[in-house]
Structures are given as C-alpha cells and as structure tokens.
Design a protein around this motif. Structure first.
Motif, PDB file in Angstrom:
ATOM      1  N   ILE A 173     -50.629  11.350 -12.217  1.00  0.00           N
ATOM      2  CA  ILE A 173     -49.497  10.448 -12.408  1.00  0.00           C
ATOM      3  C   ILE A 173     -49.639   9.171 -11.595  1.00  0.00           C
ATOM      4  O   ILE A 173     -49.423   8.066 -12.106  1.00  0.00           O
ATOM      5  CB  ILE A 173     -48.186  11.172 -12.059  1.00  0.00           C
ATOM      6  N   VAL A 174     -50.033   9.286 -10.330  1.00  0.00           N
ATOM      7  CA  VAL A 174     -50.208   8.082  -9.511  1.00  0.00           C
ATOM      8  C   VAL A 174     -51.353   7.240 -10.060  1.00  0.00           C
ATOM      9  O   VAL A 174     -51.258   6.017 -10.161  1.00  0.00           O
ATOM     10  CB  VAL A 174     -50.453   8.456  -8.034  1.00  0.00           C
ATOM     11  N   GLY A 175     -52.452   7.896 -10.438  1.00  0.00           N
ATOM     12  CA  GLY A 175     -53.584   7.159 -10.995  1.00  0.00           C
ATOM     13  C   GLY A 175     -53.231   6.448 -12.279  1.00  0.00           C
ATOM     14  O   GLY A 175     -53.575   5.272 -12.484  1.00  0.00           O
ATOM     15  N   PHE A 176     -52.509   7.145 -13.171  1.00  0.00           N
ATOM     16  CA  PHE A 176     -52.096   6.519 -14.420  1.00  0.00           C
ATOM     17  C   PHE A 176     -51.107   5.389 -14.156  1.00  0.00           C
ATOM     18  O   PHE A 176     -51.184   4.313 -14.762  1.00  0.00           O
ATOM     19  CB  PHE A 176     -51.449   7.548 -15.346  1.00  0.00           C
ATOM     20  N   GLY A 177     -50.158   5.641 -13.256  1.00  0.00           N
ATOM     21  CA  GLY A 177     -49.121   4.644 -13.009  1.00  0.00           C
ATOM     22  C   GLY A 177     -49.668   3.335 -12.478  1.00  0.00           C
ATOM     23  O   GLY A 177     -49.264   2.250 -12.920  1.00  0.00           O
ATOM     24  N   THR A 178     -50.608   3.406 -11.531  1.00  0.00           N
ATOM     25  CA  THR A 178     -51.156   2.168 -10.991  1.00  0.00           C
ATOM     26  C   THR A 178     -52.050   1.461 -11.987  1.00  0.00           C
ATOM     27  O   THR A 178     -52.311   0.254 -11.847  1.00  0.00           O
ATOM     28  CB  THR A 178     -51.946   2.441  -9.687  1.00  0.00           C
ATOM     29  N   SER A 179     -52.527   2.188 -13.014  1.00  0.00           N
ATOM     30  CA  SER A 179     -53.341   1.562 -14.060  1.00  0.00           C
ATOM     31  C   SER A 179     -52.508   1.149 -15.273  1.00  0.00           C
ATOM     32  O   SER A 179     -53.060   0.576 -16.220  1.00  0.00           O
ATOM     33  CB  SER A 179     -54.446   2.525 -14.520  1.00  0.00           C
ATOM     34  N   ALA A 180     -51.210   1.438 -15.257  1.00  0.00           N
ATOM     35  CA  ALA A 180     -50.363   1.118 -16.406  1.00  0.00           C
ATOM     36  C   ALA A 180     -50.355  -0.384 -16.742  1.00  0.00           C
ATOM     37  O   ALA A 180     -50.376  -0.734 -17.927  1.00  0.00           O
ATOM     38  CB  ALA A 180     -48.941   1.624 -16.159  1.00  0.00           C
ATOM     39  N   PRO A 181     -50.305  -1.299 -15.758  1.00  0.00           N
ATOM     40  CA  PRO A 181     -50.354  -2.717 -16.129  1.00  0.00           C
ATOM     41  C   PRO A 181     -51.626  -3.088 -16.893  1.00  0.00           C
ATOM     42  O   PRO A 181     -51.576  -3.854 -17.864  1.00  0.00           O
ATOM     43  CB  PRO A 181     -50.291  -3.435 -14.769  1.00  0.00           C
ATOM     44  N   GLU A 182     -52.767  -2.554 -16.456  1.00  0.00           N
ATOM     45  CA  GLU A 182     -54.010  -2.821 -17.180  1.00  0.00           C
ATOM     46  C   GLU A 182     -53.953  -2.249 -18.598  1.00  0.00           C
ATOM     47  O   GLU A 182     -54.393  -2.887 -19.558  1.00  0.00           O
ATOM     48  CB  GLU A 182     -55.216  -2.211 -16.441  1.00  0.00           C
ATOM     49  N   LEU A 183     -53.388  -1.044 -18.733  1.00  0.00           N
ATOM     50  CA  LEU A 183     -53.317  -0.397 -20.036  1.00  0.00           C
ATOM     51  C   LEU A 183     -52.479  -1.216 -21.012  1.00  0.00           C
ATOM     52  O   LEU A 183     -52.927  -1.549 -22.114  1.00  0.00           O
ATOM     53  CB  LEU A 183     -52.725   1.012 -19.891  1.00  0.00           C
ATOM     54  N   ILE A 184     -51.259  -1.524 -20.629  1.00  0.00           N
ATOM     55  CA  ILE A 184     -50.354  -2.251 -21.526  1.00  0.00           C
ATOM     56  C   ILE A 184     -50.910  -3.628 -21.847  1.00  0.00           C
ATOM     57  O   ILE A 184     -50.847  -4.100 -22.988  1.00  0.00           O
ATOM     58  CB  ILE A 184     -48.948  -2.371 -20.894  1.00  0.00           C
ATOM     59  N   THR A 185     -51.485  -4.301 -20.845  1.00  0.00           N
ATOM     60  CA  THR A 185     -52.013  -5.641 -21.061  1.00  0.00           C
ATOM     61  C   THR A 185     -53.209  -5.627 -22.006  1.00  0.00           C
ATOM     62  O   THR A 185     -53.311  -6.466 -22.910  1.00  0.00           O
ATOM     63  CB  THR A 185     -52.413  -6.279 -19.714  1.00  0.00           C
ATOM     64  N   SER A 186     -54.137  -4.688 -21.821  1.00  0.00           N
ATOM     65  CA  SER A 186     -55.311  -4.635 -22.684  1.00  0.00           C
ATOM     66  C   SER A 186     -54.939  -4.265 -24.119  1.00  0.00           C
ATOM     67  O   SER A 186     -55.485  -4.822 -25.073  1.00  0.00           O
ATOM     68  CB  SER A 186     -56.347  -3.645 -22.135  1.00  0.00           C
ATOM     69  N   VAL A 187     -54.010  -3.339 -24.289  1.00  0.00           N
ATOM     70  CA  VAL A 187     -53.560  -2.986 -25.642  1.00  0.00           C
ATOM     71  C   VAL A 187     -52.878  -4.177 -26.295  1.00  0.00           C
ATOM     72  O   VAL A 187     -53.117  -4.491 -27.470  1.00  0.00           O
ATOM     73  CB  VAL A 187     -52.616  -1.767 -25.592  1.00  0.00           C
ATOM     74  N   GLN A 188     -52.021  -4.868 -25.535  1.00  0.00           N
ATOM     75  CA  GLN A 188     -51.336  -6.049 -26.068  1.00  0.00           C
ATOM     76  C   GLN A 188     -52.344  -7.119 -26.471  1.00  0.00           C
ATOM     77  O   GLN A 188     -52.224  -7.749 -27.528  1.00  0.00           O
ATOM     78  CB  GLN A 188     -50.372  -6.603 -25.022  1.00  0.00           C
ATOM     79  N   ALA A 189     -53.358  -7.329 -25.631  1.00  0.00           N
ATOM     80  CA  ALA A 189     -54.367  -8.345 -25.932  1.00  0.00           C
ATOM     81  C   ALA A 189     -55.165  -7.973 -27.177  1.00  0.00           C
ATOM     82  O   ALA A 189     -55.458  -8.823 -28.018  1.00  0.00           O
ATOM     83  CB  ALA A 189     -55.301  -8.525 -24.736  1.00  0.00           C
TER      84      ALA A 189
END
Length: 318
Positions: free
Chosen positions: A42-58
C-alpha cells in the motif's frame, strides 16, 4: 497559463498522493490488513500513484513521450536526486540481508522494464505481462515476509509505521476517494501544461516528461525520504526508493499499456534507458560496498543528476 497549470498539477498530485496513502492505510488497518502488506504494497503503491495517474493520463492524451519519460525520469530521479539528497543529509544504512532480496528484485524489474521498452511493442499483451510480473513480485514478497520474518520483512513493517493513517472508516474513505480525485485533476493539469510548454519551447515531450513531470510526480518519494533521513531512518528512505522504482517499472508502464497501447519514443528506448540502468547499477554497487551509502556517495549521485539534467537541456530540441 501553461506554467500555472503545471504548478497547480504538481500541488494537487503531492496533496492527493499524501491523502490517498493515509486513507488507504487507514482502511487497511481497519480491516485487519497486516503491517507487512501495508508497508510492502500500500505504501509503495501510494507513493507511486502520482506517476501512475499521470502516465495513464498522458497515454490517453496521445503524449507517450510524457507517459514513458515520466516513468524513466522518475526512476532516475529517485536514485540520483532523492537517494543522493537523503545520503547527503545523513548516511543511509543498508541492511545486507534485506538488500539481497530487494536489490535482486530491483535489478530484475529494471531489466524487464528496459527489455519491454527497447524490444517489445507497448500493447495490451506487454502491459499484461508487466502487471503480472508486479503481482508475482508482490506475492513472493508477502510469502517470504510471512515465512521468514527476516530483515526485509521488518523493514516493510517499519515502512507501514511511517504513515499517519486516517482514523475511522468514513474518514479513511473520504481521504482515499478525495486523494484519487485530486490525483486525476492534478494529472490532467500537469500533462496539459507540460505538453504546452514543450510546444512553446520547441523541445520534445520526452524531455519534459524526463524532467518537470518526472521530478514533480516523485515529490511524495522525496518528502518521505527526506523525512526519514532527517529522523535517522535512512534505511526506510532506501526501501521506499527501491519499492517505488519497482512499482514504476512494472506497474505504471503495464497499466498505461493496458489502458491504451502507445509507441515508445526512440530517444527513450536509447540513452535515457541506459542512464536509468546505470543509476540502478550504481545504487546496487554503493549498497553492497560498505553496507551504507555515505555522504560522499550521496554527493556523487547528486552531481551525476545535475550532469544528466544539463545534458537533457543541451539535447532538449532533439
């Protein structure tokens, strides 16, 4: 307005990521999820969430340079900038027993990521393979933590203790959903502003993804790592960076390709990818010689990051 969009996007991503981690951690603890899973997943996913949402959006916006550059650039920044800054503040102690497992996982994940970007089409099949590899990593990590209770397991439990969870189910749900909303809005503003800046400056979207977007989406890792280093818990900062890079390399690229296939810009499948692999190799070398990353080595990492950014500025119009 483009620069304002980028600034607003970065702020929303940082706040959204922090709120999401607190909400998800609160829900996990409320429903009896073990500290091992909270720390390792959960901590690992949470701190990577900005990268995830941004890359999918891009990727959805037709900007693969930003999508891939964000992941590659974030992994480079995590090691050279964030780990370098943490070690410059205080030596980062590395537990050899924990690093044998986590370091091997990092090396394998980076090689798989690099191989996918350089040699495979980023379609849904490749995306599914990367996501499957991430699930295998998570499953093996949890199984080994439960079975051996070794140094790596202890580190993952301490990572869970870094987070101040939201109290109560209702508040945790509000934090989780609110964090996701902020991440979605922030990613939209950041990608839109970044693409406009790239167009205005005449540089490639890949360069903007490798720099502004990558550093911006790495802000949660930066905040967590600096905080841990200042408290004398550099091993937590180290573990956070390794976990984030694994999630970035397997999960974010995989999910982005599953959502919408995209072409990998030629420059991102070349030298920038080699820089990421070299940075990962340097991390492993520093961690296995002396069981710590000292201030001198932290300074070396920071100088290398400055040199890399200078090279990107020089070659930005390519």
């Amino acid at each position: 307005m483009s620069y304002l969009y980028v600034l607003i996007g970065l702020v929303l991503l940082f706040v959204g990521g922090e709120i999401l981690v607190r909400g998800a951690t609160g829900l996990a603890r409320r429903f009896g999820v073990s500290p091992l899973v909270i720390g390792a997943v959960i901590v690992g996913f949470g701190t990577s969430a900005p990268e995830l949402i941004t890359s999918v959006q891009a990727a959805l916006s037709g900007s693969p340079g930003v999508a891939v550059g964000n992941v590659v650039g974030s992994n480079i920044a995590n090691i050279l900038l964030i780990l370098g800054a943490s070690a410059a503040l205080a030596p980062v102690i590395v537990d050899p027993a924990a690093f044998r497992r986590d370091g091997t996982s990092l090396a394998l994940a980076m090689l798989v990521m690099a191989g996918a970007l350089a040699f495979l089409p980023m379609n849904r099949v490749t995306g599914a393979g990367l996501v499957l590899a991430l699930f295998v990593y998570i499953g093996l990590t949890y199984w080994l933590d439960r079975r051996t209770r070794d140094a790596a397991a202890a580190l993952h439990e301490r990572e869970a203790g870094m987070v101040s969870p939201a109290d109560g189910v209702a508040l945790a749900l509000v934090f989780t959903l609110g964090g996701l909303v902020l991440l979605l809005i922030g990613a939209n503003r950041l990608v839109s502003g970044a693409v406009d800046i790239a167009t205005a400056l005449g540089v490639s979207e890949a360069v903007i993804g490798l720099t502004i977007v990558a550093v911006g989406t790495s802000l949660p890792e930066l905040a967590a790592s600096i905080s841990a280093a200042r408290k004398g818990e550099g091993d937590l900062a180290f573990g956070n960076i390794i976990g984030s890079n694994i999630f970035n390399g397997l999960g974010i690229l995989g999910v982005a390709a599953l959502v919408t296939p995209f072409e990998v810009p030629a420059r991102l499948a070349g030298l920038d990818l080699l820089v990421m692999l070299a940075a990962s190799g340097l991390l492993i070398a520093f961690a296995t010689t002396g069981a710590k990353i000292d201030r001198r080595e932290g300074g070396i990492l920071l100088v290398l990051y400055a040199a890399y950014i200078a090279w990107l500025a020089w070659s930005g119009a390519v």
